[in-house]
Enzyme design. Structure first.
Site, PDB file in Angstrom:
ATOM      1  N   GLY A  74     -64.910   5.028 155.544  1.00  7.85           N
ATOM      2  CA  GLY A  74     -63.896   4.890 156.595  1.00  7.85           C
ATOM      3  C   GLY A  74     -63.072   3.616 156.531  1.00  7.85           C
ATOM      4  O   GLY A  74     -62.511   3.188 157.546  1.00  7.85           O
TER       5      GLY A  74
ATOM      6  N   ASN B 167     -60.185   3.233 155.084  1.00 10.31           N
ATOM      7  CA  ASN B 167     -58.776   3.589 155.361  1.00 10.31           C
ATOM      8  C   ASN B 167     -58.583   3.860 156.852  1.00 10.31           C
ATOM      9  O   ASN B 167     -57.563   3.488 157.425  1.00 10.31           O
ATOM     10  CB  ASN B 167     -58.338   4.789 154.525  1.00 10.31           C
ATOM     11  CG  ASN B 167     -57.928   4.369 153.122  1.00 10.31           C
ATOM     12  OD1 ASN B 167     -56.887   3.731 152.942  1.00 10.31           O
ATOM     13  ND2 ASN B 167     -58.762   4.684 152.134  1.00 10.31           N
TER      14      ASN B 167
ATOM     15  N   ARG C 102     -67.764  29.331 153.939  1.00 10.54           N
ATOM     16  CA  ARG C 102     -66.654  28.376 153.900  1.00 10.54           C
ATOM     17  C   ARG C 102     -65.628  28.698 154.977  1.00 10.54           C
ATOM     18  O   ARG C 102     -65.071  27.797 155.593  1.00 10.54           O
ATOM     19  CB  ARG C 102     -65.980  28.455 152.534  1.00 10.54           C
ATOM     20  CG  ARG C 102     -66.178  27.183 151.764  1.00 10.54           C
ATOM     21  CD  ARG C 102     -65.241  27.132 150.621  1.00 10.54           C
ATOM     22  NE  ARG C 102     -63.897  26.790 151.071  1.00 10.54           N
ATOM     23  CZ  ARG C 102     -62.958  26.349 150.273  1.00 10.54           C
ATOM     24  NH1 ARG C 102     -63.212  26.202 149.007  1.00 10.54           N
ATOM     25  NH2 ARG C 102     -61.767  26.056 150.725  1.00 10.54           N
TER      26      ARG C 102
ATOM     27  N   MET D 228     -63.911  14.585 151.965  1.00 12.25           N
ATOM     28  CA  MET D 228     -64.365  15.067 150.662  1.00 12.25           C
ATOM     29  C   MET D 228     -64.601  16.573 150.597  1.00 12.25           C
ATOM     30  O   MET D 228     -65.434  17.038 149.820  1.00 12.25           O
ATOM     31  CB  MET D 228     -65.656  14.316 150.263  1.00 12.25           C
ATOM     32  CG  MET D 228     -65.476  12.816 150.150  1.00 12.25           C
ATOM     33  SD  MET D 228     -64.158  12.334 148.993  1.00 12.25           S
ATOM     34  CE  MET D 228     -64.980  12.671 147.441  1.00 12.25           C
TER      35      MET D 228
ATOM     36  N   LEU E  51     -59.842  21.832 151.662  1.00  8.92           N
ATOM     37  CA  LEU E  51     -59.473  22.565 152.879  1.00  8.92           C
ATOM     38  C   LEU E  51     -59.141  24.020 152.548  1.00  8.92           C
ATOM     39  O   LEU E  51     -58.542  24.309 151.510  1.00  8.92           O
ATOM     40  CB  LEU E  51     -58.258  21.903 153.524  1.00  8.92           C
ATOM     41  CG  LEU E  51     -58.478  20.491 154.036  1.00  8.92           C
ATOM     42  CD1 LEU E  51     -57.144  19.850 154.386  1.00  8.92           C
ATOM     43  CD2 LEU E  51     -59.403  20.497 155.243  1.00  8.92           C
TER      44      LEU E  51
ATOM     45  N   ASN F  36     -52.558  13.077 152.898  1.00  7.50           N
ATOM     46  CA  ASN F  36     -53.793  12.677 152.219  1.00  7.50           C
ATOM     47  C   ASN F  36     -53.552  11.385 151.458  1.00  7.50           C
ATOM     48  O   ASN F  36     -52.451  11.152 150.972  1.00  7.50           O
ATOM     49  CB  ASN F  36     -54.179  13.787 151.224  1.00  7.50           C
ATOM     50  CG  ASN F  36     -55.435  13.470 150.431  1.00  7.50           C
ATOM     51  OD1 ASN F  36     -56.431  13.000 150.992  1.00  7.50           O
ATOM     52  ND2 ASN F  36     -55.406  13.722 149.131  1.00  7.50           N
TER      53      ASN F  36
ATOM     54  N   HIS G  72     -54.912   9.544 148.072  1.00  8.91           N
ATOM     55  CA  HIS G  72     -55.687   9.851 146.865  1.00  8.91           C
ATOM     56  C   HIS G  72     -55.692   8.623 145.951  1.00  8.91           C
ATOM     57  O   HIS G  72     -54.640   8.005 145.742  1.00  8.91           O
ATOM     58  CB  HIS G  72     -55.060  11.057 146.144  1.00  8.91           C
ATOM     59  CG  HIS G  72     -55.825  11.434 144.914  1.00  8.91           C
ATOM     60  ND1 HIS G  72     -57.028  12.095 144.968  1.00  8.91           N
ATOM     61  CD2 HIS G  72     -55.581  11.194 143.602  1.00  8.91           C
ATOM     62  CE1 HIS G  72     -57.489  12.274 143.732  1.00  8.91           C
ATOM     63  NE2 HIS G  72     -56.626  11.732 142.888  1.00  8.91           N
TER      64      HIS G  72
ATOM     65  N   THR H 199     -50.482  20.367 150.412  1.00  8.29           N
ATOM     66  CA  THR H 199     -50.076  21.762 150.278  1.00  8.29           C
ATOM     67  C   THR H 199     -51.301  22.558 149.825  1.00  8.29           C
ATOM     68  O   THR H 199     -52.398  21.996 149.743  1.00  8.29           O
ATOM     69  CB  THR H 199     -48.925  21.902 149.268  1.00  8.29           C
ATOM     70  OG1 THR H 199     -49.313  21.253 148.057  1.00  8.29           O
ATOM     71  CG2 THR H 199     -47.642  21.262 149.788  1.00  8.29           C
TER      72      THR H 199
ATOM     73  N   GLU I 219     -54.376   0.803 149.044  1.00 14.43           N
ATOM     74  CA  GLU I 219     -54.460   1.962 149.951  1.00 14.43           C
ATOM     75  C   GLU I 219     -54.322   1.522 151.405  1.00 14.43           C
ATOM     76  O   GLU I 219     -53.668   2.182 152.216  1.00 14.43           O
ATOM     77  CB  GLU I 219     -55.806   2.685 149.780  1.00 14.43           C
ATOM     78  CG  GLU I 219     -55.991   3.344 148.428  1.00 14.43           C
ATOM     79  CD  GLU I 219     -57.300   4.126 148.341  1.00 14.43           C
ATOM     80  OE1 GLU I 219     -57.751   4.673 149.354  1.00 14.43           O
ATOM     81  OE2 GLU I 219     -57.874   4.187 147.234  1.00 14.43           O
TER      82      GLU I 219
HETATM   83  C1  GRF Z   1     -60.399   6.314 149.181  1.00 16.32           C
HETATM   84  O1  GRF Z   1     -60.406   5.768 147.907  1.00 16.32           O
HETATM   85  C2  GRF Z   1     -59.403   7.430 149.295  1.00 16.32           C
HETATM   86  O2  GRF Z   1     -58.273   7.249 148.495  1.00 16.32           O
HETATM   87  C3  GRF Z   1     -60.188   8.616 148.794  1.00 16.32           C
HETATM   88  O3  GRF Z   1     -61.487   8.420 149.282  1.00 16.32           O
HETATM   89  C4  GRF Z   1     -61.713   7.024 149.493  1.00 16.32           C
HETATM   90  C5  GRF Z   1     -62.109   6.863 150.920  1.00 16.32           C
HETATM   91  O4  GRF Z   1     -62.487   5.563 151.225  1.00 16.32           O
HETATM   92  N1  GRF Z   1     -59.572   9.856 149.186  1.00 16.32           N
HETATM   93  P1  GRF Z   1     -62.705   5.134 152.716  1.00 16.32           P
HETATM   94  O5  GRF Z   1     -63.705   6.092 153.324  1.00 16.32           O
HETATM   95  O6  GRF Z   1     -61.384   5.181 153.416  1.00 16.32           O
HETATM   96  O7  GRF Z   1     -63.255   3.724 152.652  1.00 16.32           O
END
Ligand code: GRF
Length: 218
Positions: free
Chosen positions: A14, A16, A67, A92, A95, A109, A111, A143, A176
């Site tokens: 978490g 981000n 699913r 993770m 969808l 998203n 990435h 998408t 990020e």
């Molecule tokens: C990040 O590197 C993001 O780009 C990817 O998963 C990671 C998540 O990290 N999709 P966090 O949970 O936000 O620390």
């Protein structure tokens, strides 16, 4: 105008989400995180959300027989937050089509690669194995296909000779944490204009304009 309502979907650490919450506290998000949904009950990001007084929910795929059932529960949970924007921040799970259809255009998203290079997992390891000199991260609209979709912003870092997966991941993660709040801010301000596969950020001028292609100083 009322703040945009934001739902954040996570599965783990978490960080981000933390960057978004920090931007929100600094009133630099233009929106309010109204719900955090995790696919794992043990995700550390859940505690972070609760510390900030944000409502949390867990939708665990292992608790659903199919699913489709998981997807339906996820959609119900997110819909209940009445979000203007849904942010996948380290979510993770792939969808389902119905979920993407329902939230398309307001689903983004982050990435950890310069898409379209390295969709999927282990992006830093693969970048190192290929010997690329530039690596980074991408914020994009989601998408139906995984890690494909109109790109909002990208951040790049140089790959150093002595990088390993951990050091490279850490440097990309720092980027990020700048890129995602910026993209969310633009979305909330109605500045993102999608034309086909391209996204224009309207109303950017001067140095802010460069923020769609972030290259932090070494
Ligand atoms: C990040 O590197 C993001 O780009 C990817 O998963 C990671 C998540 O990290 N999709 P966090 O949970 O936000 O620390």
């Amino acid at each position: 105008m009322a703040d945009k309502r934001i739902s954040v979907l996570i599965s783990g650490r978490g960080s981000n989400l933390g960057a978004l919450l920090e931007a929100q506290s600094a009133t630099a998000l233009g929106g309010r995180i109204v719900g955090v949904v995790s696919s794992r009950g043990d995700a550390p990001g859940l505690a972070l959300a609760r510390t900030h007084g944000v409502k949390t929910a867990i939708v665990d795929p292992r608790a659903h027989a199919t699913r489709d059932a998981f997807d339906a529960m996820l959609a119900d949970t997110v819909r209940a937050c009445q979000p203007d924007l849904v942010v996948l921040a380290g979510f993770m799970r792939v969808l389902g089509a119905a979920f993407v259809r329902e939230f398309e255009g307001r689903l983004i998203n982050i990435h950890p690669s310069l898409l379209p290079l390295y969709p999927g997992l282990h992006t830093h390891r693969r970048a190192l194995a290929d010997g690329v000199r530039v690596h980074g991260c991408t914020v994009h609209f989601v998408t139906q296909d995984v890690d494909v979709g109109p790109i909002i912003a990208q951040g790049a870092v140089a790959v150093r000779d002595d990088d390993d997966e951990g050091s490279l991941a850490a440097r990309v993660l720092d980027v990020e944490h700048v890129l995602l709040p910026a993209a969310v801010r633009w979305f909330c301000a109605g500045q993102l204009v999608i034309a086909g596969n391209r996204v224009r950020v309207s109303g950017l001028s001067g140095p802010a304009r460069e923020a769609t292609m972030l290259v932090p100083p070494e």
